[in-house]
Scaffold this active site. Structure first.
Site, short mmCIF file in Angstrom:
data_model
loop_
_atom_site.label_atom_id
_atom_site.label_comp_id
_atom_site.label_asym_id
_atom_site.label_seq_id
_atom_site.Cartn_x
_atom_site.Cartn_y
_atom_site.Cartn_z
N GLY A 124 1.33 37.55 31.78
CA GLY A 124 2.00 36.62 32.68
C GLY A 124 2.76 35.54 31.95
O GLY A 124 2.22 34.45 31.69
N GLU A 127 8.30 33.29 34.96
CA GLU A 127 8.07 32.54 36.20
C GLU A 127 9.32 32.62 37.05
O GLU A 127 10.40 32.99 36.56
CB GLU A 127 7.77 31.07 35.86
CG GLU A 127 6.53 30.95 34.97
CD GLU A 127 6.15 29.52 34.66
OE1 GLU A 127 6.93 28.59 34.98
OE2 GLU A 127 5.05 29.33 34.12
N SER A 132 14.37 34.14 30.62
CA SER A 132 14.78 34.15 29.21
C SER A 132 14.31 32.89 28.49
O SER A 132 13.90 32.95 27.33
CB SER A 132 16.30 34.25 29.11
OG SER A 132 16.76 35.41 29.76
N GLY A 338 26.55 66.48 38.15
CA GLY A 338 27.47 66.30 39.27
C GLY A 338 26.74 65.68 40.46
O GLY A 338 25.82 64.86 40.29
N GLU A 362 11.26 42.14 28.62
CA GLU A 362 10.87 41.82 27.23
C GLU A 362 12.07 41.28 26.45
O GLU A 362 12.23 41.56 25.26
CB GLU A 362 10.22 43.04 26.56
CG GLU A 362 8.97 43.48 27.34
CD GLU A 362 7.90 44.09 26.50
OE1 GLU A 362 7.89 43.89 25.29
OE2 GLU A 362 7.04 44.76 27.10
N SER A 365 19.30 42.13 26.83
CA SER A 365 20.16 42.51 25.69
C SER A 365 20.81 41.29 25.07
O SER A 365 20.95 41.20 23.84
CB SER A 365 21.24 43.50 26.15
OG SER A 365 20.63 44.73 26.48
P1 FAD Z 1 17.43 35.06 33.41
O1 FAD Z 1 16.71 34.53 32.21
O2 FAD Z 1 17.69 34.13 34.53
O3 FAD Z 1 18.80 35.68 32.89
C1 FAD Z 1 19.87 35.98 33.78
C2 FAD Z 1 21.07 36.41 32.91
O4 FAD Z 1 21.45 35.31 32.05
C3 FAD Z 1 20.77 37.59 32.00
O5 FAD Z 1 21.89 38.42 31.88
C4 FAD Z 1 20.48 36.92 30.67
O6 FAD Z 1 20.73 37.78 29.55
C5 FAD Z 1 21.47 35.77 30.71
N1 FAD Z 1 21.07 34.67 29.81
C6 FAD Z 1 20.00 33.83 29.93
N2 FAD Z 1 19.95 32.98 28.90
C7 FAD Z 1 21.01 33.29 28.10
C8 FAD Z 1 21.50 32.78 26.87
N3 FAD Z 1 20.89 31.77 26.21
N4 FAD Z 1 22.63 33.33 26.34
C9 FAD Z 1 23.25 34.36 26.97
N5 FAD Z 1 22.83 34.90 28.13
C10 FAD Z 1 21.71 34.37 28.68
N6 FAD Z 1 7.68 39.31 32.69
C11 FAD Z 1 6.41 39.06 32.27
O7 FAD Z 1 6.08 37.97 31.85
N7 FAD Z 1 5.47 40.06 32.33
C12 FAD Z 1 5.75 41.31 32.77
O8 FAD Z 1 4.86 42.18 32.79
C13 FAD Z 1 7.08 41.58 33.23
N8 FAD Z 1 7.39 42.81 33.76
C14 FAD Z 1 8.62 42.98 34.36
C15 FAD Z 1 8.88 44.15 35.08
C16 FAD Z 1 10.08 44.29 35.76
C17 FAD Z 1 10.31 45.54 36.56
C18 FAD Z 1 11.07 43.27 35.68
C19 FAD Z 1 12.38 43.41 36.40
C20 FAD Z 1 10.83 42.14 34.95
C21 FAD Z 1 9.62 41.96 34.30
N9 FAD Z 1 9.31 40.77 33.63
C22 FAD Z 1 8.03 40.53 33.17
C23 FAD Z 1 10.29 39.69 33.58
C24 FAD Z 1 11.40 39.92 32.58
O9 FAD Z 1 10.93 39.80 31.26
C25 FAD Z 1 12.52 38.92 32.91
O10 FAD Z 1 13.11 39.37 34.12
C26 FAD Z 1 13.53 38.80 31.82
O11 FAD Z 1 12.97 38.17 30.69
C27 FAD Z 1 14.79 38.03 32.25
O12 FAD Z 1 14.45 36.84 32.88
P2 FAD Z 1 15.13 36.50 34.30
O13 FAD Z 1 14.97 37.68 35.18
O14 FAD Z 1 14.59 35.20 34.76
O15 FAD Z 1 16.68 36.37 33.96
#
Ligand code: FAD
Length: 382
Positions: A124, A127, A132, A338, A362, A365
């Site tokens: 966990g 949030e 990120s 297709g 995790e 990109s």
């Molecule tokens: P955001 O951080 O809001 O990012 C949105 C966009 O902004 C992205 O394109 C990102 O690359 C870009 N961005 C953000 N900051 C920057 C920067 N500094 N420079 C350039 N671009 C940036 N989390 C857990 O803790 N435990 C889990 O077990 C887990 N499992 C998951 C399973 C699924 C199916 C999914 C969808 C997510 C899971 N996650 C989990 C969460 C996942 O790690 C996050 O969704 C991910 O880290 C991205 O965070 P966010 O969705 O808040 O996107």
């Protein structure tokens, strides 16, 4: 790096391949449609030792090296990314963190159960307001006598509804990464609520949840590592976790290739097998090249870990490349199929849906590129 597998590695790969073909492949579409993998798979994975790979045998694990771990996870990922992810999280993120940072009591309490599949772990960190930028997390843990009270919310938690224990990261100090501490919280603890996240594009069979903590009381012995060490625990877990994601992506790419080659050898258009159209071979060749490249990049990470060398940047390189390659591979495979690729009678549409999240979780990109760029320049662009 020695690319020749030893007998033990060949045997574990064969075991994983047979298990995948028997226990996973025949059910993957049905689990995807039902939005639930059959939970019995966890016990079966545990019985074969797949949930204890790389964890020392004296701690309840099945031992082995990280290349062997990759061989197993590639096979599971070839069968169903939802299953591979359950292992990557419970073993790769939770059990391995306990193995690295836990004290003897914590290891005894959790590792034998996690490694046998009797218990499942979830991680966990994310949030609703911080993904990120995980070091900015808002969940708080405050001292209450000898205990801690945790309050906050965690989003997108893989294994969330199934897990017996959550490795949760909470703020115990000031702002930023240095104020974060890790805790091992049994999910039965009063005040912890779990809500399934429905409607995912892919990994539909995997139990993903939002966890809310409302004054969840845990003893100080639930703390994993020192106060303020939590972000270090999380980042160490994710550095290895990215290798798991990368090898899972190799599995998707390989499954995409195998399905596309088979179909191309059966389907006829313009009076001949589509496999004999050069542009179809172009699609297949691209998948093959990228699958091999992704595997080699990932094996390099395993090799570095097994030799005790730094591996975090290489893990980001492998995860970045393999996740983007898996999306292209599954998309190319769908092109070969297709219109039939667009329906779930064949598995390739699932491969594409499952692959898509790999470039997000995790560390997206973009985040991997910032890690690689920081390593190259010595300048953090976060
Ligand atoms: P955001 O951080 O809001 O990012 C949105 C966009 O902004 C992205 O394109 C990102 O690359 C870009 N961005 C953000 N900051 C920057 C920067 N500094 N420079 C350039 N671009 C940036 N989390 C857990 O803790 N435990 C889990 O077990 C887990 N499992 C998951 C399973 C699924 C199916 C999914 C969808 C997510 C899971 N996650 C989990 C969460 C996942 O790690 C996050 O969704 C991910 O880290 C991205 O965070 P966010 O969705 O808040 O996107």
């Amino acid at each position: 790096m020695n690319l020749e597998l030893d007998e033990e590695q060949v045997a574990v790969r064969r075991l994983a391949a047979e298990f995948t073909d028997r226990e996973i492949v025949p059910h993957a579409t049905e689990w995807d449609r039902a939005e639930s993998v059959d939970r019995a798979i966890v016990g079966k994975l545990g019985a074969l030792g797949f949930l204890g790979l790389t964890i020392p045998e004296e701690d309840g694990g099945s031992g082995g090296d990280h290349l062997g771990y990759c061989l197993v996870l590639e096979e599971l990922g070839r069968g169903d990314s939802a299953v591979r992810g359950i292992v990557s999280v419970s073993l790769g993120l939770v059990a391995k963190s306990i193995s690295s940072y836990g004290n003897e009591k914590q290891k005894r309490e959790w590792l034998p159960r996690l490694c046998s599949g009797e218990a499942i772990g979830c991680f966990g960190l994310t949030e609703p307001g911080t993904g990120s930028d995980a070091g900015n997390l808002a969940t708080r843990a405050v001292r209450a006598g000898a205990d801690w009270l945790l309050t906050g919310s965690k989003m997108f938690i893989t294994n969330g509804t199934w897990a017996d224990v959550v490795l949760v990261f909470a703020r115990t100090g000031g702002p930023g990464a240095k104020g974060v501490t890790a805790f091992l919280v049994p999910t039965s603890t009063p005040g912890l609520e779990r809500r399934t996240v429905h409607g995912k594009l892919g990994l539909r069979g995997q139990p993903t949840a939002e966890l809310t903590f409302d004054n969840v009381r845990v003893p100080d012995t639930a703390r994993l590592g020192g106060e303020g060490q939590g972000f270090k625990v999380a980042m160490a877990a994710l550095a290895k976790g990215r290798m798991s994601v990368a090898i899972g992506c190799v599995g998707i790419a390989r499954a995409s290739l195998e399905a596309a080659v088979t179909y191309a050898g059966q389907r006829e258009q313009f009076g001949k097998k589509i496999a004999s159209h050069q542009l179809v071979q172009d699609l297949l060749a691209d998948i093959r090249v990228e699958t091999d490249a992704a595997r080699l990049l990932t094996w390099r990470v395993a090799d570095l870990i097994d030799r005790g060398q730094p591996f975090a940047t290489e893990s980001s390189i492998a995860k970045l490349y393999a996740s983007e390659a898996a999306v292209r591979a599954a998309s190319n495979a769908l092109q070969v199929f297709g219109g039939y690729g667009y329906i779930d009678e064949y598995p390739v549409s699932k491969y594409l849906r499952d692959a898509r999240v790999m470039t997000l979780y995790e560390g997206t990109s973009q985040i991997q590129k910032l890690i690689i760029g920081r390593d190259l320049t010595g300048v953090s662009a976060f």
